[in-house]
Design an enzyme around this catalytic site. Sequence first.
Site, PDB file in Angstrom:
ATOM      1  N   HIS A 102      -1.327   0.560  -9.724  1.00 16.46           N
ATOM      2  CA  HIS A 102      -2.019  -0.366  -8.806  1.00 16.46           C
ATOM      3  C   HIS A 102      -2.724  -1.470  -9.611  1.00 16.46           C
ATOM      4  O   HIS A 102      -3.948  -1.594  -9.570  1.00 16.46           O
ATOM      5  CB  HIS A 102      -3.028   0.389  -7.925  1.00 16.46           C
ATOM      6  CG  HIS A 102      -3.412  -0.387  -6.695  1.00 16.46           C
ATOM      7  ND1 HIS A 102      -3.766   0.198  -5.507  1.00 16.46           N
ATOM      8  CD2 HIS A 102      -3.504  -1.726  -6.465  1.00 16.46           C
ATOM      9  CE1 HIS A 102      -4.068  -0.720  -4.604  1.00 16.46           C
ATOM     10  NE2 HIS A 102      -3.912  -1.912  -5.172  1.00 16.46           N
TER      11      HIS A 102
ATOM     12  N   ARG B  77       0.872  -1.176   0.000  1.00 16.74           N
ATOM     13  CA  ARG B  77       0.000   0.000   0.000  1.00 16.74           C
ATOM     14  C   ARG B  77       0.908   1.225   0.000  1.00 16.74           C
ATOM     15  O   ARG B  77       1.994   1.185   0.608  1.00 16.74           O
ATOM     16  CB  ARG B  77      -0.877   0.046   1.267  1.00 16.74           C
ATOM     17  CG  ARG B  77      -2.065  -0.882   1.238  1.00 16.74           C
ATOM     18  CD  ARG B  77      -3.173  -0.377   0.322  1.00 16.74           C
ATOM     19  NE  ARG B  77      -4.329  -1.263   0.322  1.00 16.74           N
ATOM     20  CZ  ARG B  77      -4.518  -2.287  -0.528  1.00 16.74           C
ATOM     21  NH1 ARG B  77      -3.612  -2.546  -1.447  1.00 16.74           N
ATOM     22  NH2 ARG B  77      -5.603  -3.024  -0.465  1.00 16.74           N
TER      23      ARG B  77
ATOM     24  N   GLU C 107      -3.533   7.686  -4.389  1.00 21.15           N
ATOM     25  CA  GLU C 107      -3.965   7.171  -5.697  1.00 21.15           C
ATOM     26  C   GLU C 107      -5.300   7.781  -6.117  1.00 21.15           C
ATOM     27  O   GLU C 107      -6.144   8.016  -5.249  1.00 21.15           O
ATOM     28  CB  GLU C 107      -4.090   5.649  -5.620  1.00 21.15           C
ATOM     29  CG  GLU C 107      -2.759   4.977  -5.357  1.00 21.15           C
ATOM     30  CD  GLU C 107      -2.896   3.474  -5.123  1.00 21.15           C
ATOM     31  OE1 GLU C 107      -4.011   2.930  -5.271  1.00 21.15           O
ATOM     32  OE2 GLU C 107      -1.877   2.867  -4.785  1.00 21.15           O
TER      33      GLU C 107
HETATM   34  P1  NAP Z   1      -1.228 -11.777   4.591  1.00 21.20           P
HETATM   35  O1  NAP Z   1      -1.181 -13.208   4.196  1.00 21.20           O
HETATM   36  O2  NAP Z   1      -2.092 -11.358   5.715  1.00 21.20           O
HETATM   37  O3  NAP Z   1       0.290 -11.320   4.863  1.00 21.20           O
HETATM   38  C1  NAP Z   1       0.607 -10.098   5.442  1.00 21.20           C
HETATM   39  C2  NAP Z   1       2.030 -10.152   5.983  1.00 21.20           C
HETATM   40  O4  NAP Z   1       2.394  -8.850   6.441  1.00 21.20           O
HETATM   41  C3  NAP Z   1       2.199 -11.099   7.161  1.00 21.20           C
HETATM   42  O5  NAP Z   1       3.371 -11.855   7.016  1.00 21.20           O
HETATM   43  C4  NAP Z   1       2.334 -10.158   8.356  1.00 21.20           C
HETATM   44  O6  NAP Z   1       3.167 -10.638   9.393  1.00 21.20           O
HETATM   45  C5  NAP Z   1       3.021  -8.982   7.703  1.00 21.20           C
HETATM   46  N1  NAP Z   1       2.886  -7.784   8.498  1.00 21.20           N
HETATM   47  C6  NAP Z   1       1.764  -7.211   8.983  1.00 21.20           C
HETATM   48  N2  NAP Z   1       2.060  -6.114   9.716  1.00 21.20           N
HETATM   49  C7  NAP Z   1       3.413  -5.996   9.689  1.00 21.20           C
HETATM   50  C8  NAP Z   1       4.329  -5.103  10.274  1.00 21.20           C
HETATM   51  N3  NAP Z   1       3.926  -4.080  11.023  1.00 21.20           N
HETATM   52  N4  NAP Z   1       5.649  -5.303  10.047  1.00 21.20           N
HETATM   53  C9  NAP Z   1       6.079  -6.324   9.283  1.00 21.20           C
HETATM   54  N5  NAP Z   1       5.256  -7.224   8.701  1.00 21.20           N
HETATM   55  C10 NAP Z   1       3.945  -7.063   8.903  1.00 21.20           C
HETATM   56  O7  NAP Z   1      -1.677 -10.870   3.364  1.00 21.20           O
HETATM   57  P2  NAP Z   1      -1.438 -11.112   1.800  1.00 21.20           P
HETATM   58  O8  NAP Z   1      -2.552 -11.860   1.207  1.00 21.20           O
HETATM   59  O9  NAP Z   1      -0.046 -11.598   1.596  1.00 21.20           O
HETATM   60  O10 NAP Z   1      -1.583  -9.571   1.294  1.00 21.20           O
HETATM   61  C11 NAP Z   1      -0.706  -8.601   1.787  1.00 21.20           C
HETATM   62  C12 NAP Z   1      -1.090  -7.216   1.333  1.00 21.20           C
HETATM   63  O11 NAP Z   1      -0.725  -7.016  -0.022  1.00 21.20           O
HETATM   64  C13 NAP Z   1      -2.564  -6.820   1.350  1.00 21.20           C
HETATM   65  O12 NAP Z   1      -3.048  -6.543   2.643  1.00 21.20           O
HETATM   66  C14 NAP Z   1      -2.564  -5.591   0.459  1.00 21.20           C
HETATM   67  O13 NAP Z   1      -2.251  -4.435   1.223  1.00 21.20           O
HETATM   68  C15 NAP Z   1      -1.414  -5.871  -0.512  1.00 21.20           C
HETATM   69  N6  NAP Z   1      -1.925  -6.158  -1.870  1.00 21.20           N
HETATM   70  C16 NAP Z   1      -1.642  -5.295  -2.878  1.00 21.20           C
HETATM   71  C17 NAP Z   1      -2.107  -5.565  -4.150  1.00 21.20           C
HETATM   72  C18 NAP Z   1      -1.804  -4.659  -5.302  1.00 21.20           C
HETATM   73  O14 NAP Z   1      -2.602  -4.593  -6.216  1.00 21.20           O
HETATM   74  N7  NAP Z   1      -0.672  -3.971  -5.303  1.00 21.20           N
HETATM   75  C19 NAP Z   1      -2.873  -6.693  -4.390  1.00 21.20           C
HETATM   76  C20 NAP Z   1      -3.137  -7.553  -3.340  1.00 21.20           C
HETATM   77  C21 NAP Z   1      -2.637  -7.281  -2.076  1.00 21.20           C
HETATM   78  P3  NAP Z   1       2.734 -11.871  10.354  1.00 21.20           P
HETATM   79  O15 NAP Z   1       2.660 -13.056   9.434  1.00 21.20           O
HETATM   80  O16 NAP Z   1       3.844 -11.983  11.309  1.00 21.20           O
HETATM   81  O17 NAP Z   1       1.408 -11.489  10.931  1.00 21.20           O
HETATM   82  C1  8YV Z   2      -7.011  -4.464  -6.008  1.00 21.67           C
HETATM   83  C2  8YV Z   2      -5.619  -4.793  -3.863  1.00 21.67           C
HETATM   84  O1  8YV Z   2      -6.401  -3.651  -6.977  1.00 21.67           O
HETATM   85  O2  8YV Z   2      -6.415  -6.879  -3.127  1.00 21.67           O
HETATM   86  C3  8YV Z   2      -5.943  -5.776  -2.802  1.00 21.67           C
HETATM   87  O3  8YV Z   2      -5.712  -5.476  -1.635  1.00 21.67           O
HETATM   88  O4  8YV Z   2      -5.055  -3.777  -3.599  1.00 21.67           O
HETATM   89  C4  8YV Z   2      -5.901  -5.104  -5.283  1.00 21.67           C
HETATM   90  O5  8YV Z   2      -6.039  -6.446  -5.536  1.00 21.67           O
HETATM   91  C5  8YV Z   2      -8.073  -3.695  -5.356  1.00 21.67           C
HETATM   92  O6  8YV Z   2      -8.582  -4.208  -4.201  1.00 21.67           O
HETATM   93  C6  8YV Z   2      -9.231  -3.448  -6.329  1.00 21.67           C
HETATM   94  O7  8YV Z   2      -9.649  -2.220  -6.198  1.00 21.67           O
END
Ligand code: NAP
Ligand code: 8YV
Length: 320
Positions: free
Chosen positions: A278, A231, A260
Amino acid sequence: MSKPDVLAVAKLHPFYRQALDAVYTVHELSQIKDPAVFAALAPRILGVAGTGEASVPRSLLAQLPNAKVVSVFGVGYDGVDVAAAIEHGIPVTHTPDVLTDDVADLAMGLVLSVGRTIPQADQFVRAGRWPAGPIALARKVSGARLGIVGLGRIGKAIAKRASAFGMSIAYTARTEKTDSGFKFYPSATALAAQVDFLVAITPGGAGTKHLINAEVLKALGPRGFLINVARGSVVDEDALIDALKSGTIAGAGLDVFANEPHVPQALWGLSNVVLTPHMASATTETRQAMADLAFANMQAGIAGHPLRTPVPECATLSQS
Ligand code: NAP
Ligand code: 8YV
């Protein structure tokens, strides 16, 4: 017979919107300007549809006495006041797992893009500069050191891909994952000091705000690259711009930004950054899977059936 009412708190992806339109009357919050109109509609709202970036504040939830679910199209749900939703007995759902591969693919794409200067090389050819001499040498990615900030679902998928590139992998997270086989560092700064590419893939929100700050960037150093697919709030954007301009770090690949869809103009002209809008989960296949899951959660919530993918904080709430 009229269809049940749901509230869209953001512009929804067409796949999700079309699925909802078939069954519900979808009201767009942004189109309701008159508070009296909203007050009359609010008791009829049974579900709230949002995106990963959408804001669902306490003040909104308090006005929806009959809402049964908040269904987020995205895995991140940092814009939803989950504590308030729980207080109001409204479970929150999201779309984990179905987008993991795509986000990990884009993270690796950005690693390769910044390391091997692929977008810059494309511009070099299109600008007709090749006949005047070769492009500057890039950085080797295979065998380099990768640091992952957040070893969750997506972080592990990035590690799997990076392993195939022969990269050495280390990570930081809130807790050590002893079964991962990767080296754990207790802070982003300690991790940054040991890697060539630092990838941020944590949730957003207060707990991770500016986790990547000036100190982390200094530790990453003049040969280090930052990739942010988490994010925008996770990175101190002003500190990042300073670090990119001054050569404190080598470059960055950024899919997410603080405000954004507005990207600071200071980043546009920098030749050591690669910018994407994004789009990490934006493939037809994955967006369809996200829409199917978000819609299934909406239907289950409104029908009072077990939810497919409640957020962890609501796992018990959704069963009661
Ligand atoms: P997840 O399985 O919940 O993994 C999140 C990880 O972040 C966990 O390992 C957690 O640690 C770690 N974390 C949380 N707070 C932290 C902190 N303060 N310091 C260090 N590590 C920390 O989630 P995921 O499915 O992998 O998704 C992760 C994130 O990716 C989403 O929440 C979203 O913000 C982002 N995302 C972005 C896009 C995009 O389009 N760019 C798309 C999808 C997701 P622990 O395991 O120790 O709890
Ligand atoms: C999407 C995301 O772009 O899953 C998330 O957390 O940031 C992305 O997969 C978004 O949620 C769609 O608006």
